[in-house]
Enzyme design. Structure first.
Site, PDB file in Angstrom:
ATOM      1  N   TRP A 139     -27.970 -36.634   9.742  1.00 21.74           N
ATOM      2  CA  TRP A 139     -27.407 -36.779  11.100  1.00 21.74           C
ATOM      3  C   TRP A 139     -25.906 -37.026  11.053  1.00 21.74           C
ATOM      4  O   TRP A 139     -25.216 -36.908  12.042  1.00 21.74           O
ATOM      5  CB  TRP A 139     -28.121 -37.896  11.865  1.00 21.74           C
ATOM      6  N   ASP A 140     -25.411 -37.354   9.849  1.00 18.79           N
ATOM      7  CA  ASP A 140     -23.980 -37.589   9.642  1.00 18.79           C
ATOM      8  C   ASP A 140     -23.138 -36.467  10.256  1.00 18.79           C
ATOM      9  O   ASP A 140     -22.069 -36.717  10.811  1.00 18.79           O
ATOM     10  CB  ASP A 140     -23.655 -37.624   8.130  1.00 18.79           C
ATOM     11  N   LYS A 172     -28.347 -53.034   8.027  1.00 12.64           N
ATOM     12  CA  LYS A 172     -27.558 -52.249   7.078  1.00 12.64           C
ATOM     13  C   LYS A 172     -26.300 -51.677   7.729  1.00 12.64           C
ATOM     14  O   LYS A 172     -25.234 -51.642   7.129  1.00 12.64           O
ATOM     15  CB  LYS A 172     -28.422 -51.108   6.544  1.00 12.64           C
ATOM     16  N   GLN A 173     -26.445 -51.187   8.954  1.00  8.73           N
ATOM     17  CA  GLN A 173     -25.334 -50.463   9.583  1.00  8.73           C
ATOM     18  C   GLN A 173     -25.450 -50.569  11.094  1.00  8.73           C
ATOM     19  O   GLN A 173     -26.491 -50.966  11.617  1.00  8.73           O
ATOM     20  CB  GLN A 173     -25.381 -48.996   9.155  1.00  8.73           C
ATOM     21  N   GLU A 196     -31.475 -48.721   8.387  1.00  8.43           N
ATOM     22  CA  GLU A 196     -32.628 -48.333   7.549  1.00  8.43           C
ATOM     23  C   GLU A 196     -33.373 -49.510   6.929  1.00  8.43           C
ATOM     24  O   GLU A 196     -34.433 -49.334   6.348  1.00  8.43           O
ATOM     25  CB  GLU A 196     -32.156 -47.417   6.420  1.00  8.43           C
TER      26      GLU A 196
HETATM   27  C1  BGC Z   1     -27.526 -44.222   5.812  1.00  7.20           C
HETATM   28  C2  BGC Z   1     -27.888 -43.068   6.721  1.00  7.20           C
HETATM   29  C3  BGC Z   1     -27.052 -41.862   6.346  1.00  7.20           C
HETATM   30  C4  BGC Z   1     -27.231 -41.548   4.879  1.00  7.20           C
HETATM   31  C5  BGC Z   1     -26.334 -40.412   4.426  1.00  7.20           C
HETATM   32  C6  BGC Z   1     -27.714 -43.813   4.368  1.00  7.20           C
HETATM   33  O1  BGC Z   1     -27.286 -44.824   3.521  1.00  7.20           O
HETATM   34  O2  BGC Z   1     -28.334 -45.331   6.083  1.00  7.20           O
HETATM   35  O3  BGC Z   1     -27.652 -43.411   8.073  1.00  7.20           O
HETATM   36  O4  BGC Z   1     -27.426 -40.781   7.123  1.00  7.20           O
HETATM   37  O5  BGC Z   1     -26.908 -42.669   4.105  1.00  7.20           O
HETATM   38  O6  BGC Z   1     -25.003 -40.737   4.613  1.00  7.20           O
END
Ligand code: BGC
Length: 730
Positions: free
Chosen positions: A323-324, A578-579, A465
């Site tokens: 999704w990035d 995490k984010q 995540e």
């Molecule tokens: C993140 C995801 C991201 C992926 C690729 C993961 O560490 O949690 O949101 O899409 O890395 O960058």
């Protein structure tokens, strides 16, 4: 501005980071910034876009091409490298305005000083071409040996991907044709060397198991250097059925104007996107370097290709598309080089069949896009994406099954593309049905609790995540609602503007029927609201979890590489995330959340965020701008903008190596700068700006492409007020 990145050392433990930092590329391939004498142990890689292979039970990953920059220098029998003790000067210099990597090393020997200079670049116009130059000189008379050619013994994470190589000399070229394990694809690398007439040397061709190279016995004296120019071509059977002969042809088509054309193309690219920040050199350089990283990953040569999460910096994350791309990188391309945005979207439209298949495998309707998408939309995400550091056993993760927000990113990408460009062709050529199928997927996730009058979405993973299989993740619910609304609105727009095209799409896809089903549910999706303190709960029950900071969670780790999330992670049963999750929602839907609510949530969630993903900081940077706090935003913006320049990001998830470049952070930095600090947004007739720059910035200059017009915008900051100048440029 300083357009040079200089690295003066070559150590075992910095070679990975240098390889990323000095990456060159052209969207077709990425060449890690390693040295000529490096081998696969130093992570040498030329990673190819959109071509993958799987060996045994290993992860399916992109191919690394045989290395045509392999070169060794011997003085008598002593190998000279950047790590030799007698090095008196060493520098790698990436001129990132033009994607040219230059190297210079000087050795002091008993026989005199020897200077090696090399230069390489990936042609930005003819993407199968690479150019290489070697120059050797000395201040004394001496004899040197240079071995230089193609090495097929490449670095692979889950390889080896080649089951055989053919190494030949053909039409005065060195050629290597590698057959991929899948028995279908071949990668051809061809190199033709030209030596300056004044050079004095003898040449011998050498072939061994994995290499083909020329061995030059060179006579040097203070007036006589050795100059070699090498034209290189890389072609795969994806490009041409006869990859080898095509590569020879491409290689021999090189001409002296290639470099001039390369430089002028880069100037044109910068004319669409360069930024200037008065009073902040570090931010200015970091931002332009981030744009460089995006520009070398951009698939200019294709109509349907996307950018992997680690771009073309290696096989990390399986070279897959996340999704990035749509949520973090797309806006930059859309506002500067919209044709590239269209290519990124083209990839999603063309992989709709993969998404339909994935949904049906799980028993859903519509399009469930791959969490880690490869060719054809194949989901490369493993059921076991991390490894337990204590038992060395794979850990069951649910990213593939439960990160259901992925399809909303595709809908958002298409929606935003149409909004910014007014180019409906994307909708007519597959975009509309793509969005409708994404909406149908969300419809099929809806559950109705017996005593409620709304639909919930259970058992998902949101952007954060670390918390797996939660109910009513606010981000997912809101984005599901948005996707369904978007499908309905886009269908109406197409119906009104292009009635015939609508009928044709309807005939094949039965969209009228689907729209009725979507209309019946759209207003009944449960959209959690902020509580009495203005806080939006990330998912059902989040506020009841143990409330600790990321530092406390970290102090509980029993192993530095331990995974924080999943079943037993130190964050899983706590409020440590995490984010950015709720704040990502508040950025994407800043139209429905008030600045006051965004501010309250920012202050609540940020101290609980580990920022363990490079996607996190920019969302905090952007949302701080929504409540007019550029001072709070600034460090998060800088973190995103410097993520590859500074290096030092997370390198491991459990025992899995995740290093590489971070194009989503680069795109997020651009979003923070332009949509955050400059406040760029769409309005009916022209883009609107509502600047709020960090206090120490005197001006910000940037460019946008708005409906085909290239506009240079200058925002001068004078004692807290802003003067905006717009100028159309050619
Ligand atoms: C993140 C995801 C991201 C992926 C690729 C993961 O560490 O949690 O949101 O899409 O890395 O960058």
């Amino acid at each position: 501005m300083n357009w040079e990145i200089i690295v003066n050392s070559d150590y075992k433990d910095t070679v990975a980071e240098t390889g990323n930092k000095l990456l060159i590329g052209n969207g077709y391939l990425g060449v890690r910034g390693t040295l000529d004498e490096h081998e696969k142990e130093e992570l040498v890689a030329i990673t190819l876009a959109g071509i993958y292979d799987k060996v045994g039970n290993g992860w399916r990953e992109p191919l690394n091409a045989p290395n045509p920059f392999w070169s060794k220098i011997h003085l008598d029998d002593q190998l000279l490298t950047a790590r030799s003790e007698n090095v008196i000067f060493h520098e790698q210099n990436l001129q990132f305005r033009y994607g040219i990597l230059i190297r210079e090393t000087v050795w002091k020997t008993e026989k005199g000083n020897i200077t090696l200079k090399t230069e390489r670049y990936a042609d930005i116009n003819a993407v199968n071409k690479l150019h290489y130059r070697i120059s050797l000189s000395s201040d004394q008379v001496m004899h040197l040996r240079l071995s230089t050619g193609i090495n097929s013994d490449v670095w692979d994470i889950h390889g080896p991907h080649y089951k055989g190589v053919r190494l030949i000399e053909k039409d005065s070229c060195l050629a290597c044709e590698a057959l991929v394990q899948n028995d279908i694809d071949r990668v051809a690398v061809v190199r033709e060397d030209t030596i300056a007439e004044s050079s004095i040397y003898e040449k011998r061709l050498v072939t061994d198991e994995s290499k083909i190279f020329n061995c030059y016995e060179i006579e040097l004296n203070p007036h006589q250097s050795f100059e070699l120019t090498s034209e290189i071509a890389i072609v795969t059977t994806k490009d041409h059925s006869d990859a080898l002969n095509k590569a020879i042809q491409v290689c021999q088509s090189s001409s002296s104007s290639d470099k001039t054309n390369h430089l002028s193309k880069w100037d044109k690219i910068w004319n669409t996107c360069e930024v200037e920040i008065g009073g902040d050199e570090m931010a200015e350089m970091g931002m332009n370097y981030s744009l460089y990283q995006l520009n070398i990953a951009a698939p200019r040569h294709s109509k349907s290709l996307s950018i992997p999460a680690r771009a073309l910096s290696g096989q990390v994350y399986k070279g897959a598309i996340f999704w990035d791309t749509e949520m973090f990188m797309l806006d930059y391309f859309l506002w500067t080089q919209p044709e590239i945005a269209k290519t990124l979207i083209g990839y999603r439209i063309d992989t709709l069949s993969g998404a339909l298949e994935k949904a049906s495998q799980y028993g859903y309707e519509g399009a469930f896009y791959a969490w880690e998408s490869q060719e054809g939309g194949f989901d490369a995400c493993s059921d076991y994406n991390v490894t337990d550091v204590f038992t060395n056993r794979p850990v069951r993760t649910y990213f593939k099954d439960k990160q259901m927000h992925i399809s909303s990113a595709i809908a958002r990408g298409i929606d935003y593309y149409v909004q910014v460009t007014d180019d409906f062709s994307v909708l007519l050529e597959g975009g509309l049905i793509t969005v409708i199928e994404c909406a149908m997927f969300y419809r099929s996730l809806l559950l109705k609790p017996l005593l409620k009058d709304h639909f919930v979405i259970n058992d998902v993973i949101g952007p954060d995540e670390y918390h797996e299989r939660v109910n009513n993740n606010a981000y997912t619910n809101y984005m599901a609602h948005y996707t369904i609304k978007c499908a309905i609105e886009q269908a109406k727009a197409v119906m009104t503007l292009y009635p015939e095209a609508y009928l044709a799409i309807d005939k094949v896809n039965d969209i009228s029927e689907k729209l009725k089903k979507l209309e019946a549910v759209v207003d009944k999706i449960y959209l959690p609201k902020p509580n009495e303190f203005g806080l939006l709960e990330q998912f059902d029950g989040y506020f009841t979890l143990e409330d600790i900071t990321p530092d406390i969670a970290k102090s509980r780790l029993k192993h530095p590489k331990e995974y924080w999330g999943g079943g037993n992670g130190v964050a899983s049963d706590t409020q440590v995330i995490k984010q950015a999750d709720v704040l990502t929602l508040m950025e994407v839907r800043s139209d429905i959340f008030s600045p006051d609510v965004i501010e309250k949530n920012w202050h609540y969630y940020e101290p609980r965020t580990e920022h363990g993903s490079s996607l996190s900081a920019c969302m905090y940077a952007l949302t701080a701008c929504r409540f007019n706090r550029p001072d709070l935003s600034y460090p998060f913006f800088l973190k995103s903008a410097l993520s590859d320049l500074k290096g030092g990001g997370k390198q491991w998830a459990g025992l899995v190596y995740i290093g590489g470049t971070h194009p989503a952070a680069s795109g997020g930095a651009w979003k923070s700068l332009i949509q955050g600090f400059a406040g760029l947004e769409l309005s009916e007739n022209e883009p609107l700006l509502s600047p709020n720059l960090p206090e120490h910035w005197q001006y910000l200059v940037f460019r946008i492409n708005y409906k085909g017009k290239l506009i240079k915008i200058r925002i001068n900051s004078v004692k807290g007020s802003y003067h905006i100048l717009r100028e159309e440029i050619k």
